[in-house]
Design an enzyme around this catalytic site. Structure first.
Site, PDB file in Angstrom:
ATOM      1  N   CYS A  22       0.896   1.103  11.824  1.00  9.13           N
ATOM      2  CA  CYS A  22       2.235   1.451  11.381  1.00  9.13           C
ATOM      3  C   CYS A  22       2.967   2.280  12.416  1.00  9.13           C
ATOM      4  CB  CYS A  22       2.157   2.158  10.047  1.00  9.13           C
ATOM      5  SG  CYS A  22       1.250   1.159   8.877  1.00  9.13           S
ATOM      6  N   HIS A  65      -1.844  -7.878   2.528  1.00 12.12           N
ATOM      7  CA  HIS A  65      -1.833  -8.403   3.905  1.00 12.12           C
ATOM      8  C   HIS A  65      -2.998  -7.909   4.740  1.00 12.12           C
ATOM      9  CE1 HIS A  65      -0.032  -5.018   6.392  1.00 12.12           C
ATOM     10  NE2 HIS A  65       0.363  -4.603   5.204  1.00 12.12           N
ATOM     11  N   GLY A 122       0.796  -1.216   0.000  1.00 12.44           N
ATOM     12  CA  GLY A 122       0.000   0.000   0.000  1.00 12.44           C
ATOM     13  C   GLY A 122       0.833   1.271   0.000  1.00 12.44           C
TER      14      GLY A 122
HETATM   15  C1  LIG Z   1      -4.947   3.038   5.172  1.00 12.06           C
HETATM   16  C2  LIG Z   1      -3.592   2.445   4.952  1.00 12.06           C
HETATM   17  N1  LIG Z   1      -2.847   2.885   3.929  1.00 12.06           N
HETATM   18  C3  LIG Z   1      -1.637   2.383   3.662  1.00 12.06           C
HETATM   19  C4  LIG Z   1      -1.092   1.396   4.462  1.00 12.06           C
HETATM   20  C5  LIG Z   1       0.257   0.861   4.124  1.00 12.06           C
HETATM   21  O1  LIG Z   1       0.172  -0.398   3.494  1.00 12.06           O
HETATM   22  P1  LIG Z   1       1.434  -1.386   3.468  1.00 12.06           P
HETATM   23  O2  LIG Z   1       1.580  -1.931   4.834  1.00 12.06           O
HETATM   24  O3  LIG Z   1       1.061  -2.438   2.465  1.00 12.06           O
HETATM   25  O4  LIG Z   1       2.597  -0.588   2.999  1.00 12.06           O
HETATM   26  C6  LIG Z   1      -1.822   0.914   5.576  1.00 12.06           C
HETATM   27  C7  LIG Z   1      -1.246  -0.093   6.494  1.00 12.06           C
HETATM   28  O5  LIG Z   1      -1.431  -0.050   7.707  1.00 12.06           O
HETATM   29  C8  LIG Z   1      -3.116   1.441   5.817  1.00 12.06           C
HETATM   30  O6  LIG Z   1      -3.868   1.022   6.828  1.00 12.06           O
END
Ligand SMILES: Cc1ncc(COP(=O)(O)O)c(C=O)c1O
Length: 377
Positions: free
Chosen positions: A329, A201, A70
């Site tokens: 994150c 994921h 993402g």
């Molecule tokens: C709304 C949103 N955008 C982007 C991401 C990032 O995705 P990735 O973990 O695949 O980089 C996340 C992950 O927590 C998310 O919840």
């Protein structure tokens, strides 16, 4: 008892996804760019996956670009809009994921764009009138607004926002990381959307793989330079196992999407009932208790003030319940949540995000609620 209620952070891999990936991990070691049979074999797996994803989204396979997840998909959309589409102004919100927010901060720091933040209403939803108003005085704009918020679950209407953007000739990107494969998407219906981001994921697929949907009306250049992979749009040997896993996870999620949604919504409602009767003064952040405007996988609970606020997550973990205080994150980082701040959540009330999947049960909810009630007793 061990209970995993942090599915907005990441989900356990579905055993059927694992099964689909295993033969590729074992035997599909060829480089998809090689022209010999080993390479051709795995190249065909990637293209089959691309067609499958496109079928689920009712779009063309040429509109799907596989990425490392993402974050990369969000970066690709936002940075290309500025680099290749002449965007000088970005409209976003204060409650976007850092994959969007920090990318914009960097572009602003470099002096490449001006940024406007759209107002949020008292429930944390985007004020569409304000969006319309700021768009009317800003040409060459990218609007980037998430479909569902990963901390509080508020949902945005992609149809309505894309119509407002089209009226003003703006580009529209939506971070759909929390909703892709949790809701059906039909790109022939929401045909005014330009970019969508996906991460496997979040729906029982593998980590490190996702894609960016790019509407065929938009022409951009690569963000990552290198080989000719992804039709010259993203250099780097493809994550074949991941791509096969993503495609399989999407099949499973979308072929049962109505049943999964019903099952998980029932868990969310059940947890609200149990919390309401077990913890006096419990409330819900943003519009989390409004099922029609909130993501069914997320319940963001606002708890009564307590002296042990900073220890709640730690204590829940000791009791075996994995949940989160904010975005996945940043969990582990000792900073407050920019989302809770953005929706003006009261500072003295601790928040816990519970997020569900089809693998959770009511027994697990019972255990999580009684664990929390024990801490509040
Ligand atoms: C709304 C949103 N955008 C982007 C991401 C990032 O995705 P990735 O973990 O695949 O980089 C996340 C992950 O927590 C998310 O919840």
């Amino acid at each position: 008892m061990k209970v995993y209620l942090d599915n907005a952070a990441t989900t356990p891999i579905d055993p059927l996804v694992f099964e689909a990936m295993m033969p590729v991990l074992k035997e599909g070691f060829g480089n998809p760019s090689s022209t010999h049979s080993y390479g051709r074999k795995v190249k065909s797996l990637i293209e089959r996956a691309r067609k499958n994803v496109a079928r689920h989204l009712n779009c063309s396979p040429g509109e799907i670009f596989f990425t490392s997840g993402g974050t990369e998909a969000d970066n690709m959309a936002i940075q290309s809009a500025v680099k290749d589409l002449g965007v000088k102004h970005i409209i976003t919100s204060t409650i976007e994921h850092h994959a969007v927010g920090h990318t914009i901060d960097q572009l602003k720091k470099e002096g490449s764009v001006e940024v406007s933040y759209v107002h949020l209403d008292e429930k944390g939803h985007v004020d569409l009138q304000h969006l319309d108003q700021i768009l009317s005085v800003n040409p060459k704009t990218l609007v980037t607004l998430m479909h569902a918020n990963n901390e509080v679950g508020n949902l945005l209407s992609l149809e309505r926002v894309s119509e407002i953007c089209e009226k003003h000739g703006a580009i529209f990107h939506s971070d759909t990381v929390q909703t892709m494969a949790h809701y059906p998407f039909d790109m022939k219906v929401i045909d005014k959307v330009h970019f969508l981001a996906c991460s496997a994921h979040k729906f029982h697929g593998p980590k490190g793989v996702g894609f960016l949907y790019v509407n065929h009306k938009i022409k951009i250049n690569p963000l990552i330079h290198g080989g000719a992979q992804e039709r010259n749009m993203r250099g780097g040997t493809e994550n074949v196992y991941g791509i096969v896993g993503l495609s399989k996870a999407m099949d499973i999620a979308l072929s049962n999407v109505v049943a999964h949604k019903e099952y998980v919504t029932d868990l969310k409602l059940y947890m609200m009932e149990r919390l309401n009767s077990s913890i006096p003064g419990v409330e819900y952040n943003a519009d989390c208790d409004n099922l029609s405007r909130s993501l069914y996988t997320i319940l963001s609970v606002s708890l009564p003030p307590t002296e042990i606020a900073s220890m709640l997550l730690f204590n829940m973990d000791i009791l075996g319940v994995a949940c989160s205080g904010g975005s996945a994150c940043t969990s582990g980082a000792n900073t407050g949540s920019h989302v809770l701040e953005g929706i003006d959540a009261p500072e003295n009330r601790p928040s816990i995000r519970f997020s569900f999947s089809r693998f959770n049960t009511k027994e697990e909810i019972d255990y999580a609620v009684s664990s929390l009630a024990e801490l509040y007793a």
